[in-house]
Scaffold this motif. Sequence first.
Motif, mmCIF file in Angstrom:
data_model
loop_
_atom_site.group_PDB
_atom_site.id
_atom_site.type_symbol
_atom_site.label_atom_id
_atom_site.label_comp_id
_atom_site.label_asym_id
_atom_site.label_seq_id
_atom_site.Cartn_x
_atom_site.Cartn_y
_atom_site.Cartn_z
ATOM 1 N N VAL A 32 0.841 -1.204 0.000
ATOM 2 C CA VAL A 32 0.000 0.000 0.000
ATOM 3 C C VAL A 32 0.872 1.249 0.000
ATOM 4 O O VAL A 32 0.597 2.224 -0.726
ATOM 5 C CB VAL A 32 -0.947 0.000 1.224
ATOM 6 N N PRO A 42 -4.938 5.267 -1.161
ATOM 7 C CA PRO A 42 -5.155 3.975 -0.486
ATOM 8 C C PRO A 42 -6.641 3.615 -0.414
ATOM 9 O O PRO A 42 -7.501 4.481 -0.264
ATOM 10 C CB PRO A 42 -4.576 4.213 0.916
ATOM 11 N N THR A 308 -6.923 -1.356 -2.643
ATOM 12 C CA THR A 308 -6.220 -0.198 -3.213
ATOM 13 C C THR A 308 -5.977 -0.394 -4.702
ATOM 14 O O THR A 308 -6.222 0.518 -5.520
ATOM 15 C CB THR A 308 -4.875 0.012 -2.480
#
Length: 432
Positions: A32, A42, A308
Amino acid sequence: MLSLELAIVLLSIFIGARIGGIAIGFAGGLGVMALALLGIHPGNIPWDVILIIMSVISAIAAMQIAGGMDYLVSLAENLLRRHPDKITLLAPLITYFMTLLAGTGHTAFSTLPVIAQVAKEQQIRPSRPLSVSVIASQIAITASPVSAAMVFFAGLMEPKGISYPLLIAICVGSTLSAVILTAMVANFLGCELKDDPIYQQRLAKGEISLQPSNQVALKPGAKRAVFIFLVAIILIMAYATAISPAVGFITAPQLSRDQAIIALMLTAALTITVSCKIQTDLIVTAPTFRSGMSACICVMGVAWLGDTFVEANLELIQHTASTLLHSYPWMLALVLFFAAMLLYSQAATTKALMPAALALGVSPITAIASFAAVSALFVLPTYPTLLAAVEMDDTGSTRIGKAVFNHPFMIPGILAISLSVCFGFALAHLLL
Protein backbone atom coordinates in the motif's frame (compact mmCIF):
# COMPACT_ATOMS: atom_id res chain seq x y z
CA MET A 1 1.32 2.04 -14.82
CA LEU A 2 -1.04 -0.91 -14.48
CA SER A 3 1.82 -3.36 -15.02
CA LEU A 4 3.95 -1.59 -12.43
CA GLU A 5 1.10 -1.52 -9.90
CA LEU A 6 0.33 -5.20 -10.45
CA ALA A 7 4.02 -6.03 -10.07
CA ILE A 8 4.08 -4.22 -6.71
CA VAL A 9 1.01 -6.15 -5.51
CA LEU A 10 2.41 -9.53 -6.58
CA LEU A 11 5.88 -8.78 -5.23
CA SER A 12 4.46 -7.74 -1.85
CA ILE A 13 2.39 -10.92 -1.61
CA PHE A 14 5.38 -13.01 -2.71
CA ILE A 15 7.62 -11.47 -0.03
CA GLY A 16 5.00 -12.08 2.64
CA ALA A 17 4.36 -15.65 1.51
CA ARG A 18 8.08 -16.47 1.49
CA ILE A 19 8.49 -15.25 5.07
CA GLY A 20 5.24 -16.93 6.08
CA GLY A 21 2.59 -16.47 8.74
CA ILE A 22 1.67 -12.96 9.83
CA ALA A 23 4.29 -11.50 7.49
CA ILE A 24 1.87 -11.58 4.57
CA GLY A 25 -0.14 -8.91 6.39
CA PHE A 26 2.99 -6.86 7.01
CA ALA A 27 3.84 -7.10 3.31
CA GLY A 28 0.37 -5.80 2.46
CA GLY A 29 1.19 -2.58 4.29
CA LEU A 30 4.44 -2.31 2.34
CA GLY A 31 2.52 -2.70 -0.93
CA VAL A 32 0.00 0.00 0.00
CA MET A 33 2.82 2.40 0.85
CA ALA A 34 4.56 1.66 -2.47
CA LEU A 35 1.33 2.27 -4.40
CA ALA A 36 0.73 5.48 -2.48
CA LEU A 37 4.18 6.72 -3.55
CA LEU A 38 2.98 6.27 -7.15
CA GLY A 39 0.12 8.66 -6.42
CA ILE A 40 -2.60 6.05 -5.82
CA HIS A 41 -5.09 6.80 -3.08
CA PRO A 42 -5.16 3.97 -0.49
CA GLY A 43 -8.28 1.85 -0.46
CA ASN A 44 -10.48 0.88 2.47
CA ILE A 45 -9.29 -1.23 5.39
CA PRO A 46 -11.85 -4.04 5.99
CA TRP A 47 -12.59 -3.15 9.61
CA ASP A 48 -15.93 -4.99 9.57
CA VAL A 49 -14.25 -8.27 8.63
CA ILE A 50 -11.44 -7.76 11.14
CA LEU A 51 -13.81 -6.99 14.01
CA ILE A 52 -15.90 -10.09 13.31
CA ILE A 53 -12.79 -12.28 13.32
CA MET A 54 -11.60 -10.71 16.58
CA SER A 55 -14.91 -11.19 18.37
CA VAL A 56 -15.44 -14.78 17.22
CA ILE A 57 -11.86 -15.74 18.05
CA SER A 58 -12.24 -14.18 21.52
CA ALA A 59 -15.22 -16.42 22.27
CA ILE A 60 -13.46 -19.50 20.88
CA ALA A 61 -10.31 -18.76 22.90
CA ALA A 62 -12.37 -18.39 26.09
CA MET A 63 -14.07 -21.69 25.29
CA GLN A 64 -10.67 -23.32 24.70
CA ILE A 65 -9.26 -22.14 28.04
CA ALA A 66 -12.43 -23.40 29.76
CA GLY A 67 -11.77 -26.84 28.25
CA GLY A 68 -14.45 -26.71 25.57
CA MET A 69 -12.10 -27.59 22.73
CA ASP A 70 -10.80 -30.60 24.68
CA TYR A 71 -14.38 -31.75 25.13
CA LEU A 72 -15.12 -31.44 21.41
CA VAL A 73 -11.91 -33.28 20.55
CA SER A 74 -12.83 -36.08 22.97
CA LEU A 75 -16.17 -36.45 21.21
CA ALA A 76 -14.41 -36.56 17.85
CA GLU A 77 -11.89 -39.13 19.09
CA ASN A 78 -14.63 -41.37 20.48
CA LEU A 79 -16.46 -41.25 17.16
CA LEU A 80 -13.33 -42.06 15.16
CA ARG A 81 -12.33 -44.92 17.45
CA ARG A 82 -15.80 -46.44 17.23
CA HIS A 83 -15.62 -46.40 13.42
CA PRO A 84 -11.88 -46.42 12.57
CA ASP A 85 -12.43 -48.01 9.17
CA LYS A 86 -14.48 -44.96 8.11
CA ILE A 87 -11.93 -42.39 9.24
CA THR A 88 -11.36 -40.96 5.74
CA LEU A 89 -15.03 -39.95 5.64
CA LEU A 90 -15.66 -39.12 9.30
CA ALA A 91 -12.51 -37.05 9.92
CA PRO A 92 -13.26 -34.38 7.27
CA LEU A 93 -16.90 -34.25 8.40
CA ILE A 94 -15.68 -33.50 11.93
CA THR A 95 -13.35 -30.68 10.84
CA TYR A 96 -16.04 -29.37 8.47
CA PHE A 97 -18.69 -29.04 11.17
CA MET A 98 -16.26 -27.67 13.75
CA THR A 99 -15.31 -24.93 11.29
CA LEU A 100 -18.95 -24.43 10.30
CA LEU A 101 -19.87 -23.71 13.92
CA ALA A 102 -16.77 -21.75 14.89
CA GLY A 103 -16.25 -19.69 11.73
CA THR A 104 -12.52 -20.43 11.66
CA GLY A 105 -10.56 -23.33 10.24
CA HIS A 106 -8.01 -23.12 13.05
CA THR A 107 -10.24 -25.42 15.13
CA ALA A 108 -8.84 -28.26 13.00
CA PHE A 109 -5.49 -28.00 14.81
CA SER A 110 -6.83 -29.87 17.84
CA THR A 111 -8.26 -32.79 15.86
CA LEU A 112 -5.36 -33.44 13.47
CA PRO A 113 -3.24 -35.41 15.98
CA VAL A 114 -6.21 -37.67 16.74
CA ILE A 115 -6.88 -38.26 13.04
CA ALA A 116 -3.24 -39.13 12.37
CA GLN A 117 -3.04 -41.50 15.35
CA VAL A 118 -6.27 -43.41 14.62
CA ALA A 119 -5.39 -43.80 10.93
CA LYS A 120 -1.93 -45.07 11.82
CA GLU A 121 -3.33 -47.60 14.29
CA GLN A 122 -5.61 -48.98 11.56
CA GLN A 123 -2.80 -49.12 8.99
CA ILE A 124 -4.71 -46.56 6.92
CA ARG A 125 -2.53 -44.10 5.03
CA PRO A 126 -2.81 -40.96 7.26
CA SER A 127 -2.43 -38.61 4.30
CA ARG A 128 -5.89 -39.62 3.09
CA PRO A 129 -7.99 -38.45 6.07
CA LEU A 130 -5.56 -35.66 6.97
CA SER A 131 -5.55 -34.07 3.51
CA VAL A 132 -9.33 -34.06 3.14
CA SER A 133 -9.78 -32.88 6.73
CA VAL A 134 -7.58 -29.84 6.13
CA ILE A 135 -9.46 -29.04 2.90
CA ALA A 136 -12.82 -29.49 4.67
CA SER A 137 -11.76 -27.06 7.40
CA GLN A 138 -10.91 -24.47 4.74
CA ILE A 139 -13.93 -24.86 2.50
CA ALA A 140 -16.39 -24.86 5.43
CA ILE A 141 -15.54 -21.18 5.95
CA THR A 142 -17.67 -20.40 2.88
CA ALA A 143 -20.67 -22.08 4.54
CA SER A 144 -20.23 -20.94 8.14
CA PRO A 145 -22.92 -18.51 9.32
CA VAL A 146 -20.42 -16.69 11.56
CA SER A 147 -17.33 -16.55 9.34
CA ALA A 148 -16.19 -13.09 8.29
CA ALA A 149 -16.18 -14.13 4.62
CA MET A 150 -19.78 -15.37 4.72
CA VAL A 151 -21.08 -12.36 6.67
CA PHE A 152 -19.50 -9.95 4.19
CA PHE A 153 -20.72 -11.97 1.21
CA ALA A 154 -24.26 -12.15 2.63
CA GLY A 155 -24.23 -8.36 2.86
CA LEU A 156 -23.46 -8.21 -0.87
CA MET A 157 -26.16 -10.75 -1.77
CA GLU A 158 -29.10 -9.37 0.19
CA PRO A 159 -29.52 -6.28 -2.05
CA LYS A 160 -29.68 -8.78 -4.92
CA GLY A 161 -32.69 -10.47 -3.31
CA ILE A 162 -30.81 -13.46 -1.83
CA SER A 163 -31.81 -14.00 1.79
CA TYR A 164 -29.30 -14.99 4.44
CA PRO A 165 -30.85 -18.40 5.25
CA LEU A 166 -31.15 -19.28 1.56
CA LEU A 167 -27.52 -18.34 0.95
CA ILE A 168 -26.42 -20.51 3.90
CA ALA A 169 -28.52 -23.42 2.62
CA ILE A 170 -26.95 -23.29 -0.85
CA CYS A 171 -23.40 -22.98 0.46
CA VAL A 172 -23.78 -25.75 3.05
CA GLY A 173 -25.42 -28.08 0.53
CA SER A 174 -22.80 -27.56 -2.16
CA THR A 175 -19.69 -27.64 0.06
CA LEU A 176 -20.80 -30.53 2.26
CA SER A 177 -21.68 -32.67 -0.77
CA ALA A 178 -18.29 -31.85 -2.30
CA VAL A 179 -16.42 -32.80 0.90
CA ILE A 180 -18.22 -36.16 1.12
CA LEU A 181 -17.45 -37.06 -2.49
CA THR A 182 -13.85 -35.90 -2.15
CA ALA A 183 -13.44 -38.08 0.94
CA MET A 184 -14.65 -41.08 -1.04
CA VAL A 185 -12.12 -40.39 -3.80
CA ALA A 186 -9.33 -39.89 -1.25
CA ASN A 187 -9.57 -43.56 -0.29
CA PHE A 188 -7.80 -44.33 -3.56
CA LEU A 189 -5.07 -41.68 -3.41
CA GLY A 190 -1.51 -42.82 -2.77
CA CYS A 191 -0.25 -46.33 -2.13
CA GLU A 192 -1.26 -48.31 0.92
CA LEU A 193 0.65 -47.41 4.07
CA LYS A 194 2.40 -50.79 4.29
CA ASP A 195 3.73 -50.29 0.74
CA ASP A 196 5.12 -46.79 1.35
CA PRO A 197 8.96 -46.98 1.36
CA ILE A 198 9.35 -43.88 3.55
CA TYR A 199 6.98 -45.38 6.13
CA GLN A 200 8.97 -48.63 6.09
CA GLN A 201 12.22 -46.73 6.59
CA ARG A 202 10.86 -44.74 9.52
CA LEU A 203 9.31 -47.84 11.05
CA ALA A 204 12.63 -49.71 10.83
CA LYS A 205 14.43 -46.80 12.52
CA GLY A 206 11.85 -46.67 15.33
CA GLU A 207 10.77 -43.14 14.41
CA ILE A 208 7.05 -43.94 14.43
CA SER A 209 5.05 -43.88 17.64
CA LEU A 210 2.33 -46.53 17.81
CA GLN A 211 1.18 -45.63 21.30
CA PRO A 212 -2.24 -43.93 21.48
CA SER A 213 -2.26 -40.39 22.81
CA ASN A 214 -3.16 -39.88 26.46
CA GLN A 215 -6.69 -38.73 27.24
CA VAL A 216 -6.84 -35.15 28.50
CA ALA A 217 -8.81 -34.69 31.72
CA LEU A 218 -11.77 -32.44 31.03
CA LYS A 219 -12.15 -29.27 33.06
CA PRO A 220 -15.36 -28.79 35.10
CA GLY A 221 -16.69 -26.03 32.85
CA ALA A 222 -15.87 -27.65 29.50
CA LYS A 223 -19.40 -28.73 28.57
CA ARG A 224 -20.87 -25.48 29.86
CA ALA A 225 -18.49 -23.44 27.67
CA VAL A 226 -19.46 -25.39 24.56
CA PHE A 227 -23.16 -24.97 25.37
CA ILE A 228 -22.79 -21.20 25.79
CA PHE A 229 -20.91 -20.91 22.50
CA LEU A 230 -23.54 -22.97 20.63
CA VAL A 231 -26.35 -20.87 22.10
CA ALA A 232 -24.58 -17.73 20.85
CA ILE A 233 -24.34 -19.19 17.34
CA ILE A 234 -28.04 -20.14 17.35
CA LEU A 235 -28.98 -16.61 18.46
CA ILE A 236 -26.81 -15.11 15.73
CA MET A 237 -28.43 -17.26 13.05
CA ALA A 238 -31.93 -16.53 14.37
CA TYR A 239 -31.32 -12.77 14.48
CA ALA A 240 -29.63 -12.67 11.07
CA THR A 241 -32.58 -14.54 9.61
CA ALA A 242 -35.12 -12.30 11.32
CA ILE A 243 -33.58 -9.07 9.97
CA SER A 244 -33.10 -10.44 6.45
CA PRO A 245 -35.25 -8.38 4.04
CA ALA A 246 -36.52 -11.58 2.46
CA VAL A 247 -37.87 -12.73 5.85
CA GLY A 248 -38.75 -9.37 7.35
CA PHE A 249 -39.57 -10.41 10.94
CA ILE A 250 -37.63 -7.36 12.16
CA THR A 251 -37.96 -4.45 9.74
CA ALA A 252 -36.02 -1.80 11.69
CA PRO A 253 -33.25 -3.65 13.57
CA GLN A 254 -31.28 -1.82 16.22
CA LEU A 255 -28.20 -3.88 15.41
CA SER A 256 -26.87 -4.80 11.98
CA ARG A 257 -25.82 -8.40 11.36
CA ASP A 258 -22.15 -7.51 11.88
CA GLN A 259 -22.90 -5.69 15.12
CA ALA A 260 -25.05 -8.57 16.37
CA ILE A 261 -22.28 -11.09 15.73
CA ILE A 262 -19.69 -8.93 17.48
CA ALA A 263 -21.96 -8.21 20.47
CA LEU A 264 -23.15 -11.78 20.91
CA MET A 265 -19.69 -13.28 20.58
CA LEU A 266 -18.18 -10.85 23.09
CA THR A 267 -21.11 -11.57 25.42
CA ALA A 268 -20.52 -15.31 25.00
CA ALA A 269 -16.85 -14.81 25.83
CA LEU A 270 -17.80 -12.88 28.98
CA THR A 271 -20.38 -15.48 30.01
CA ILE A 272 -17.86 -18.31 29.56
CA THR A 273 -15.23 -16.36 31.50
CA VAL A 274 -17.54 -15.70 34.44
CA SER A 275 -19.50 -18.96 34.58
CA CYS A 276 -16.46 -21.19 34.05
CA LYS A 277 -14.27 -19.06 36.34
CA ILE A 278 -11.32 -18.80 33.97
CA GLN A 279 -8.49 -16.28 34.24
CA THR A 280 -8.76 -13.60 31.57
CA ASP A 281 -5.00 -13.33 31.14
CA LEU A 282 -4.94 -16.97 29.95
CA ILE A 283 -7.32 -16.24 27.06
CA VAL A 284 -4.72 -14.27 25.12
CA THR A 285 -2.32 -17.22 25.41
CA ALA A 286 -4.72 -19.70 23.78
CA PRO A 287 -3.46 -21.09 20.44
CA THR A 288 -6.72 -20.12 18.71
CA PHE A 289 -6.38 -16.54 19.98
CA ARG A 290 -2.83 -16.20 18.65
CA SER A 291 -3.70 -17.69 15.26
CA GLY A 292 -6.89 -15.62 15.03
CA MET A 293 -5.17 -12.33 15.78
CA SER A 294 -2.51 -13.25 13.23
CA ALA A 295 -5.30 -13.77 10.71
CA CYS A 296 -6.61 -10.26 11.48
CA ILE A 297 -3.26 -8.72 10.56
CA CYS A 298 -3.11 -10.78 7.38
CA VAL A 299 -6.62 -9.73 6.35
CA MET A 300 -5.93 -6.09 7.18
CA GLY A 301 -2.75 -5.87 5.11
CA VAL A 302 -3.67 -8.03 2.15
CA ALA A 303 -7.28 -6.89 1.76
CA TRP A 304 -6.20 -3.24 2.06
CA LEU A 305 -3.61 -3.82 -0.66
CA GLY A 306 -6.13 -5.60 -2.89
CA ASP A 307 -8.77 -2.90 -2.43
CA THR A 308 -6.22 -0.20 -3.21
CA PHE A 309 -5.23 -1.85 -6.50
CA VAL A 310 -8.79 -2.72 -7.58
CA GLU A 311 -10.23 0.73 -6.80
CA ALA A 312 -7.41 2.44 -8.69
CA ASN A 313 -8.02 0.34 -11.81
CA LEU A 314 -11.72 -0.49 -11.51
CA GLU A 315 -12.77 1.05 -14.84
CA LEU A 316 -10.06 -0.77 -16.76
CA ILE A 317 -10.81 -4.04 -14.96
CA GLN A 318 -14.51 -3.67 -15.71
CA HIS A 319 -13.86 -2.95 -19.38
CA THR A 320 -11.46 -5.88 -19.77
CA ALA A 321 -13.25 -8.51 -17.74
CA SER A 322 -16.95 -7.79 -18.28
CA THR A 323 -17.19 -9.43 -21.71
CA LEU A 324 -15.14 -12.43 -20.63
CA LEU A 325 -17.21 -13.06 -17.48
CA HIS A 326 -20.48 -12.62 -19.34
CA SER A 327 -19.42 -15.20 -21.92
CA TYR A 328 -17.73 -17.55 -19.46
CA PRO A 329 -19.21 -16.98 -15.97
CA TRP A 330 -17.31 -19.93 -14.52
CA MET A 331 -14.13 -17.90 -15.03
CA LEU A 332 -15.00 -16.06 -11.82
CA ALA A 333 -14.24 -19.24 -9.88
CA LEU A 334 -10.80 -19.41 -11.49
CA VAL A 335 -10.09 -15.76 -10.65
CA LEU A 336 -11.11 -16.30 -7.02
CA PHE A 337 -9.09 -19.54 -6.87
CA PHE A 338 -5.82 -17.92 -7.96
CA ALA A 339 -6.45 -14.82 -5.86
CA ALA A 340 -7.05 -16.91 -2.72
CA MET A 341 -3.88 -18.86 -3.47
CA LEU A 342 -1.96 -15.59 -3.10
CA LEU A 343 -4.06 -13.69 -0.55
CA TYR A 344 -4.18 -16.63 1.91
CA SER A 345 -7.54 -15.68 3.37
CA GLN A 346 -11.15 -16.37 2.40
CA ALA A 347 -12.25 -13.11 3.97
CA ALA A 348 -9.53 -11.04 2.30
CA THR A 349 -10.25 -12.59 -1.12
CA THR A 350 -14.00 -12.06 -0.76
CA LYS A 351 -13.53 -8.49 0.40
CA ALA A 352 -11.06 -7.65 -2.37
CA LEU A 353 -12.76 -9.24 -5.40
CA MET A 354 -16.44 -9.99 -4.88
CA PRO A 355 -17.64 -6.35 -4.95
CA ALA A 356 -15.66 -5.80 -8.15
CA ALA A 357 -17.11 -8.97 -9.71
CA LEU A 358 -20.66 -7.88 -8.92
CA ALA A 359 -19.88 -4.41 -10.28
CA LEU A 360 -18.95 -6.10 -13.56
CA GLY A 361 -22.47 -7.45 -13.80
CA VAL A 362 -21.78 -11.02 -12.63
CA SER A 363 -25.08 -12.67 -11.74
CA PRO A 364 -25.88 -13.63 -8.12
CA ILE A 365 -26.02 -17.30 -9.17
CA THR A 366 -22.48 -17.15 -10.55
CA ALA A 367 -21.19 -15.32 -7.48
CA ILE A 368 -22.74 -17.82 -5.06
CA ALA A 369 -21.57 -20.85 -7.03
CA SER A 370 -18.03 -19.47 -7.30
CA PHE A 371 -17.82 -18.44 -3.65
CA ALA A 372 -16.23 -21.74 -2.53
CA ALA A 373 -13.21 -20.98 -4.74
CA VAL A 374 -11.97 -18.41 -2.20
CA SER A 375 -10.85 -21.45 -0.15
CA ALA A 376 -7.84 -22.25 -2.34
CA LEU A 377 -5.40 -21.77 0.54
CA PHE A 378 -3.82 -25.18 0.04
CA VAL A 379 -1.99 -24.63 -3.26
CA LEU A 380 1.16 -23.23 -1.67
CA PRO A 381 2.04 -25.67 1.15
CA THR A 382 2.60 -22.99 3.77
CA TYR A 383 -0.83 -22.60 5.38
CA PRO A 384 -0.73 -23.34 9.16
CA THR A 385 -3.23 -26.23 9.26
CA LEU A 386 -1.58 -27.82 6.22
CA LEU A 387 1.86 -27.63 7.82
CA ALA A 388 0.43 -28.98 11.08
CA ALA A 389 -0.95 -32.03 9.28
CA VAL A 390 2.47 -32.69 7.76
CA GLU A 391 4.21 -32.37 11.13
CA MET A 392 1.73 -34.59 12.98
CA ASP A 393 2.02 -37.51 10.56
CA ASP A 394 5.20 -39.29 11.62
CA THR A 395 4.64 -42.02 9.01
CA GLY A 396 5.83 -39.60 6.31
CA SER A 397 2.79 -40.24 4.11
CA THR A 398 1.67 -36.60 4.40
CA ARG A 399 4.75 -35.04 2.89
CA ILE A 400 5.57 -32.13 0.61
CA GLY A 401 7.41 -33.17 -2.55
CA LYS A 402 10.54 -31.59 -3.97
CA ALA A 403 8.48 -29.82 -6.62
CA VAL A 404 6.59 -27.98 -3.80
CA PHE A 405 3.21 -28.32 -5.51
CA ASN A 406 3.19 -32.13 -5.47
CA HIS A 407 1.71 -32.52 -2.01
CA PRO A 408 -1.26 -34.67 -0.88
CA PHE A 409 -3.57 -31.67 -0.40
CA MET A 410 -3.56 -30.61 -4.05
CA ILE A 411 -5.88 -33.22 -5.61
CA PRO A 412 -8.46 -33.22 -2.78
CA GLY A 413 -8.42 -29.42 -2.70
CA ILE A 414 -8.94 -28.91 -6.42
CA LEU A 415 -11.57 -31.66 -6.50
CA ALA A 416 -13.50 -30.31 -3.51
CA ILE A 417 -13.59 -26.76 -4.87
CA SER A 418 -14.52 -27.92 -8.39
CA LEU A 419 -17.36 -30.04 -7.04
CA SER A 420 -18.53 -27.22 -4.76
CA VAL A 421 -18.71 -24.83 -7.71
CA CYS A 422 -20.63 -27.37 -9.82
CA PHE A 423 -23.04 -28.18 -7.00
CA GLY A 424 -23.34 -24.46 -6.27
CA PHE A 425 -24.50 -23.72 -9.82
CA ALA A 426 -27.00 -26.61 -9.66
CA LEU A 427 -28.45 -25.65 -6.26
CA ALA A 428 -28.52 -21.93 -7.06
CA HIS A 429 -30.44 -22.54 -10.31
CA LEU A 430 -32.80 -24.85 -8.43
CA LEU A 431 -33.50 -22.62 -5.43
CA LEU A 432 -33.27 -19.11 -6.87
